[in-house]
Each structure stands twice: as C-alpha cells, then as structure tokens.
Design a protein around this motif. Structure first.
Motif, mmCIF file in Angstrom:
data_model
loop_
_atom_site.group_PDB
_atom_site.id
_atom_site.type_symbol
_atom_site.label_atom_id
_atom_site.label_comp_id
_atom_site.label_asym_id
_atom_site.label_seq_id
_atom_site.Cartn_x
_atom_site.Cartn_y
_atom_site.Cartn_z
ATOM 1 N N LEU A 1 -18.452 -4.780 0.880
ATOM 2 C CA LEU A 1 -18.047 -3.400 0.640
ATOM 3 C C LEU A 1 -17.947 -3.158 -0.858
ATOM 4 C CD1 LEU A 1 -16.900 -0.648 1.629
ATOM 5 C CD2 LEU A 1 -14.640 -1.749 1.707
ATOM 6 N N ALA A 2 -18.416 -1.990 -1.295
ATOM 7 C CA ALA A 2 -18.247 -1.544 -2.678
ATOM 8 C C ALA A 2 -17.546 -0.196 -2.661
ATOM 9 C CB ALA A 2 -19.592 -1.425 -3.380
ATOM 10 N N ILE A 3 -16.605 -0.001 -3.570
ATOM 11 C CA ILE A 3 -15.865 1.247 -3.632
ATOM 12 C C ILE A 3 -15.754 1.712 -5.073
ATOM 13 C CG2 ILE A 3 -13.652 -0.022 -3.623
ATOM 14 C CD1 ILE A 3 -12.432 2.464 -2.218
ATOM 15 N N GLY A 4 -15.921 3.012 -5.272
ATOM 16 C CA GLY A 4 -15.706 3.555 -6.611
ATOM 17 C C GLY A 4 -16.712 4.562 -7.103
ATOM 18 N N PRO A 5 -18.019 4.409 -6.862
ATOM 19 C CA PRO A 5 -18.982 5.359 -7.432
ATOM 20 C C PRO A 5 -18.733 6.788 -6.961
ATOM 21 C CG PRO A 5 -20.106 3.367 -6.697
ATOM 22 C CD PRO A 5 -18.702 3.290 -6.178
ATOM 23 N N GLY A 6 -18.301 7.649 -7.870
ATOM 24 C CA GLY A 6 -18.042 9.039 -7.525
ATOM 25 C C GLY A 6 -16.860 9.234 -6.595
ATOM 26 N N LEU A 7 -15.963 8.275 -6.511
ATOM 27 C CA LEU A 7 -14.866 8.320 -5.541
ATOM 28 C C LEU A 7 -13.860 9.425 -5.827
ATOM 29 C CD1 LEU A 7 -13.439 6.898 -3.119
ATOM 30 C CD2 LEU A 7 -12.229 5.504 -4.828
ATOM 31 N N GLY A 8 -13.620 9.706 -7.116
ATOM 32 C CA GLY A 8 -12.550 10.622 -7.471
ATOM 33 C C GLY A 8 -11.209 9.903 -7.462
ATOM 34 N N GLN A 9 -10.153 10.638 -7.830
ATOM 35 C CA GLN A 9 -8.827 10.028 -7.928
ATOM 36 C C GLN A 9 -7.786 10.832 -7.147
ATOM 37 O OE1 GLN A 9 -7.819 8.517 -11.942
ATOM 38 N NE2 GLN A 9 -9.889 9.120 -12.566
ATOM 39 N N SER A 10 -8.198 11.372 -6.042
ATOM 40 C CA SER A 10 -7.306 12.154 -5.196
ATOM 41 C C SER A 10 -6.371 11.240 -4.416
ATOM 42 C CB SER A 10 -8.134 12.985 -4.213
ATOM 43 O OG SER A 10 -8.795 12.121 -3.295
ATOM 44 N N PRO A 11 -5.314 11.793 -3.816
ATOM 45 C CA PRO A 11 -4.457 10.974 -2.944
ATOM 46 C C PRO A 11 -5.249 10.323 -1.806
ATOM 47 C CG PRO A 11 -3.353 13.026 -3.491
ATOM 48 C CD PRO A 11 -4.748 13.144 -4.025
ATOM 49 N N GLN A 12 -6.241 11.039 -1.274
ATOM 50 C CA GLN A 12 -7.050 10.449 -0.211
ATOM 51 C C GLN A 12 -7.875 9.281 -0.740
ATOM 52 O OE1 GLN A 12 -6.914 11.425 3.109
ATOM 53 N NE2 GLN A 12 -8.031 9.507 3.362
ATOM 54 N N ALA A 13 -8.398 9.404 -1.977
ATOM 55 C CA ALA A 13 -9.142 8.297 -2.577
ATOM 56 C C ALA A 13 -8.255 7.075 -2.728
ATOM 57 C CB ALA A 13 -9.706 8.726 -3.927
ATOM 58 N N ARG A 14 -7.001 7.294 -3.121
ATOM 59 C CA ARG A 14 -6.068 6.180 -3.233
ATOM 60 C C ARG A 14 -5.880 5.485 -1.889
ATOM 61 N NH1 ARG A 14 -1.589 4.219 -1.922
ATOM 62 N NH2 ARG A 14 -0.288 2.997 -3.351
ATOM 63 N N LEU A 15 -5.785 6.270 -0.803
ATOM 64 C CA LEU A 15 -5.623 5.693 0.531
ATOM 65 C C LEU A 15 -6.842 4.867 0.918
ATOM 66 C CD1 LEU A 15 -4.049 5.452 3.178
ATOM 67 C CD2 LEU A 15 -5.078 7.630 3.904
ATOM 68 N N TRP A 16 -8.033 5.376 0.616
ATOM 69 C CA TRP A 16 -9.248 4.611 0.933
ATOM 70 C C TRP A 16 -9.293 3.301 0.152
ATOM 71 C CZ3 TRP A 16 -11.989 9.832 0.140
ATOM 72 C CH2 TRP A 16 -12.031 10.539 1.352
ATOM 73 N N LEU A 17 -8.855 3.347 -1.097
ATOM 74 C CA LEU A 17 -8.839 2.115 -1.880
ATOM 75 C C LEU A 17 -7.842 1.118 -1.288
ATOM 76 C CD1 LEU A 17 -9.657 0.360 -4.232
ATOM 77 C CD2 LEU A 17 -8.104 1.660 -5.708
ATOM 78 N N ALA A 18 -6.673 1.585 -0.896
ATOM 79 C CA ALA A 18 -5.680 0.696 -0.292
ATOM 80 C C ALA A 18 -6.242 0.049 0.972
ATOM 81 C CB ALA A 18 -4.402 1.467 0.016
ATOM 82 N N ARG A 19 -6.942 0.826 1.787
ATOM 83 C CA ARG A 19 -7.537 0.270 3.008
ATOM 84 C C ARG A 19 -8.615 -0.760 2.672
ATOM 85 N NH1 ARG A 19 -8.512 5.931 6.372
ATOM 86 N NH2 ARG A 19 -6.325 6.317 6.934
ATOM 87 N N SER A 20 -9.393 -0.469 1.659
ATOM 88 C CA SER A 20 -10.459 -1.398 1.270
ATOM 89 C C SER A 20 -9.876 -2.723 0.786
ATOM 90 C CB SER A 20 -11.325 -0.764 0.172
ATOM 91 O OG SER A 20 -11.946 0.415 0.625
ATOM 92 N N LEU A 21 -8.808 -2.640 0.009
ATOM 93 C CA LEU A 21 -8.167 -3.857 -0.497
ATOM 94 C C LEU A 21 -7.589 -4.690 0.640
ATOM 95 C CD1 LEU A 21 -6.361 -2.314 -3.601
ATOM 96 C CD2 LEU A 21 -8.272 -3.936 -3.657
ATOM 97 N N ALA A 22 -7.252 -4.047 1.749
ATOM 98 C CA ALA A 22 -6.649 -4.760 2.876
ATOM 99 C C ALA A 22 -7.678 -5.432 3.774
ATOM 100 C CB ALA A 22 -5.796 -3.794 3.689
#
Length: 521
Positions: free
Chosen positions: A328-349
């Motif tokens: 999995l790769a995360i980040g290209p054009g992701l933005g920094q919204s609260p929803q983006a933060r949630l997606w990052l947290a899920r990815s890290l898990a």
C-alpha cells in the motif's frame, strides 16, 4: 529507413556496481592503516596521468596552471607537477600558503619538484586572460576543509573558475573541489567548479549529493593500490547492482497476475486526482499484477476509471483496504483533511508494507499520535520525503536538513523505524540500522511536478511483487533516476521531461535489467 520512422532508441543504461563511500574520518582511518606507503607519490602520479589524458584539442599546446595549497592536497599537486614537467608539459605552479607550515610529506613533494627544475609563482599571472591554458589543476584543499575560503585562496578559486569557463579548458580537482565539503556536499563560500574530479583511495559522499555533482563534474577514482573496504569497513555505498541482483530475475513462463501482487494507492483528493493516478500508472507499468487506486475525491465529478490506463481499478478511498493488497502507498494528492488523517491512521494499522509520501508525511509531522503509530508498526514502512517534508518531520529548518543530508535521513529512519529516501540531488537512502546509500542516477528533469508520485508508484510496485523493503526503495530510487537519464540520452529532457514519460521509460529499463545475460556462442 522511412523518413517518418522513429529514430531507434539507444540501449538502456546498464546497472553498474555500487562503490564504497567514506567521510573524512573514515578516510583518515584508511590513511592511518596504510601508513608507510607512498600515497602522495601515487596520488600525484595518478593526477598526472589523468591530466595528460584530458589535454586534447587545439589548445593542447598551452601551459598547465596548477594551484597548490598549504596541505597534503598541495603536496599531491606538487607531485603531479613534477611528473607533468618530466613529460615536457609546460607547467605554471601557483603556491599559496606558507610552505614551512606544510606537513612533512607535502614539504618533501615541494622540494622534489623544485629540485627537478620546477619553479613557483605566488599568484596567477596577470597576463593569464591572454594565456590559453590547456588545463587547470585544483590542488588547494582536499577533504579536511571545514570553513569558507577567504583572501588569496578565494581569489584563486574565482579566477580558476572564470578562466576555465571563458577559455573552455578542463578544470581538474584533486580528491575534492576546493571549497566543497566532502562529507556533505555543502559549498563553503567560493568553490571550484570542476569539469573532472579525481578522488583518491575512495569516493566521498559530498561529491554525490547536494551541490557536489554541480561542482565535481565527471568523477574518476585512483585507489592508490589500496583495497579500502578490506582495510576499513565503508560507512556508506552508492546504489548498484549487488544491492538489487537477487530480485532482478526473468519472470517464469508459468505465471499469472496473482504472481505479481496487488498494489494499492491511496490519495487523489479533489483537484489532485492526477497525483494518485500517476502513482497507479507507474505501479502498473512496473509489472504489478493488479493496481487499485483509492481516490479521496468523493465528489460527483470524481473519475470512475482512468481513460489513459483503463487497467487501473478505481474505487473510493474508504473501500481500498478491502481489496486483496500485497502493498500500500498513501499520500499522493491525499490532502490534509480530517478524513485524510483517518485514512492514514487506518493505513498505519494494516500489516501491509507501506509507502508514505507527500501529504501523508505532512499529516505525520503535525500529529504525534500518527507519528507514534508509524514508529511502532511491525510491518515495513518506507518514507520518501523531499527536504521540506523532512524538515517538518524533524522539526527543523530546511537548511539544517540540507546541511547534512546523510545525518537527516538517518535521523528520520531511526525516529520512525522506517526506510527513508531523502529526495534531491543525490538522493540519500537510510536504513533503520544506520546504513546509508547515495543514488548516482538522475538529472534535473526530475525536478518537475508528478515525479515524486512516479517514485511512489514504482516503490509500491516492487513491494507488491515481494521485494524486501530496503531493496525495493533502493531499486525504485535508482530505477527512477536511470529512467530519466535514459530519456535525456534520447533528447527527451532534462528540460520538459514529464512524470508520465519517466514511468514508461522505467518499464523499459526495468525489463532490460531483468533479462538474463546473453549466452556466448
């Protein structure tokens, strides 16, 4: 050939072996291990041999201008001058500094030059603009310089650069261009802009990163009859085939799409979907069996398929992790919204190998909870920051990152227990255990929008296909740069080189590297 037929492409650049890198402390240890051997004599002879090879063309009858400094680098210059003079090259040697304060070997080299009929000048001759120099040799300062050049030294450097530029003659730096920090690639005030640099014993990292490539020109190596890695373990390496060879194998005929993994790309908020699509295309072109792109854009206008790469499977970001991913790769054009933060947290898990770039890194820098989640992951994590992103993650200024790129990459790697590629001229790759590499491929064409997304996609592709984390990052960085070099060799770039073109070229180079060697008749 029809006049409308495309010109044949040149052969792909080969995957060359890497080489060891030593900073000043390691080089001092090597010199100590070789104490008693005539290293200065060998260095000067090697410099004279290379100088003779560089003197060609209509100005080859002109004199050689040699700048000799007050230390051992100056001693090397004196030895080179003596050998060149013995070969009947006209030599004008400018001695700067107090010779009585020079090290013993340098004083002996100077005396041998004078005893052989050599003479010294105290400054570049005033008539120099009218003299057509065949070659200029920089022997002012080597690896030990830690302060900006001033006074006569600075003036000599400025004059040498001007003469080389206006007269079009080669400028050869001995060991390291004077004014350049051999450990970091930082320019310390006025610095020699060499067309060639002859490194002694081993290459220095500062020649390969930051300002080093712009000041070193073409690199040459004179090992001085020493086997450096046998005497002192290298501190770092350039990226070469030995680091990648285990994975560069021909594909089995008995394969299917599941044999080559499934990569996920998470990003592409509204107005930035192109970044995620570029990464997905790169992952597909690098041979991933299936590529899923989870788009953060949930507007009615969000694309449902990629018209340029219909093989990509687009879906909402929320459902990406439901796909059967192997990386999995995360980040290209992701933005920094609260929803983006949630997606990052899920990815890290997840337990997937994970590439983090762009906005994923910016979110990490702003959220200690996410940073802690990254540092405690059990699965492999790979970060690909540019200097500004690295500075945010480290809580420092960009200048501090660039002042010592190796140290910055190592600090990030240890802080997050992750593999890190600090992008830029001479990308530095650092491992959590402290090892580091510098990439030697690439060109300024990669300083363009979307190129980082291509690197993310290539990295995800290699991870998805089962490459180990470190090998995947090393391979992706080197392949990305080599693809850009391949295109520049065809006239596509560096100016105007696009990210999409680089991805296609990366496929060509990757396949060439993965082919078995041709059997001899």
């Amino acid at each position: 050939m029809s006049p409308l037929a495309p010109a044949p492409l040149p052969p792909c650049p080969p995957l060359l072996p890497g080489f060891p890198l030593y900073r000043a402390a390691g080089l001092r240890a090597l010199e100590a291990a070789a104490r008693g051997q005539p290293l200065m004599e060998r260095a000067g002879l090697a410099a004279a041999d290379l100088a003779a090879d560089l003197i060609t063309g209509p100005r080859s009858e002109g004199p050689i201008l040699i700048l000799a400094g007050p230390g051992n680098n100056g001693g090397d210059a004196y030895v080179a001058a003596r050998h060149l003079q013995a070969r009947f090259f006209p030599v004008h040697l400018v001695a700067l500094g107090d010779p009585s304060q020079a090290p013993a070997d340098a004083r002996a080299a100077r005396q041998a030059f004078l005893d052989a009929g050599g003479s010294e000048l105290t400054a570049i001759p005033e008539h120099a603009p009218q003299t057509h120099w065949a070659l200029i040799i920089d022997g002012l300062f080597g690896i030990g310089l830690q302060r900006p050049l001033t006074g006569a030294y600075a003036s000599a450097v400025v004059a040498a650069n001007h003469l080389a530029k206006t007269q079009g003659c080669p400028l050869l730096a001995l060991d390291c261009p004077s004014g350049l920090d051999g450990d970091t690639g930082r320019v310390l005030g006025p610095a020699i802009q060499a067309s060639h640099t002859l490194a002694f014993i081993a290459h220095k990292p500062g020649l390969l990163t930051l300002d080093g490539p712009d000041h070193s020109g073409i690199l040459h190596l004179a090992p001085l009859e020493l086997d450096a890695p046998r005497l002192v373990p290298p501190e770092g390496h350039s990226i070469g085939r030995e680091a990648l060879a285990a994975h560069l194998l021909p594909r089995l005929r008995n394969s299917h799409k599941g044999s080559f993994g499934s990569a996920g790309i998470l990003g592409g908020a509204r107005g930035m979907t192109g970044a995620a699509l570029l990464a997905g295309r790169a992952a597909l072109l690098l041979g991933t069996g299936r590529v899923f792109v989870g788009l953060a854009d949930d507007s009615l206008g969000a694309p449902t398929f990629d018209p340029l790469q219909a093989e990509l499977m687009l879906r909402p970001a929320d459902s990406l992790c439901e796909a059967p991913l192997t990386a999995l790769a995360i980040g290209p054009g992701l933005g920094q919204s609260p929803q983006a933060r949630l997606w990052l947290a899920r990815s890290l898990a997840t337990d997937l190998p994970l590439v983090l770039d762009a906005d994923a890194l910016n979110l990490l820098a702003a959220d200690p909870t996410l940073a802690q989640a990254l540092a405690t992951r059990e699965a492999a994590s790979l970060l690909t920051p540019h200097p500004a992103e690295a500075a945010r993650l480290l809580g420092c200024e960009v200048a501090a990152v660039q002042a010592d790129r190796i140290a910055a990459a190592q600090a990030l790697s240890q802080q997050f227990a992750a593999w890190v590629a600090l992008k830029g001229a001479g990308t530095v790759v650092a491992a959590p255990d402290g090892r580091w590499w510098i990439n030697t491929s690439g060109n300024p064409g990669q300083a363009a929008a979307g190129q980082g997304d291509i690197l993310t996609g290539i990295t995800a592709a290699l991870l998805a296909q089962g490459w180990e984390a470190g090998t995947a990052l090393l391979g992706a960085v080197h392949l990305h740069g080599t693809a850009a070099d391949y295109l520049a060799g065809t006239g596509i770039g560096p100016a105007g080189l696009t990210a999409s073109e680089t991805a296609v070229a990366a496929r060509t180079v990757f396949n060439a590297w993965s082919q078995p060697p041709a059997l001899s008749a």
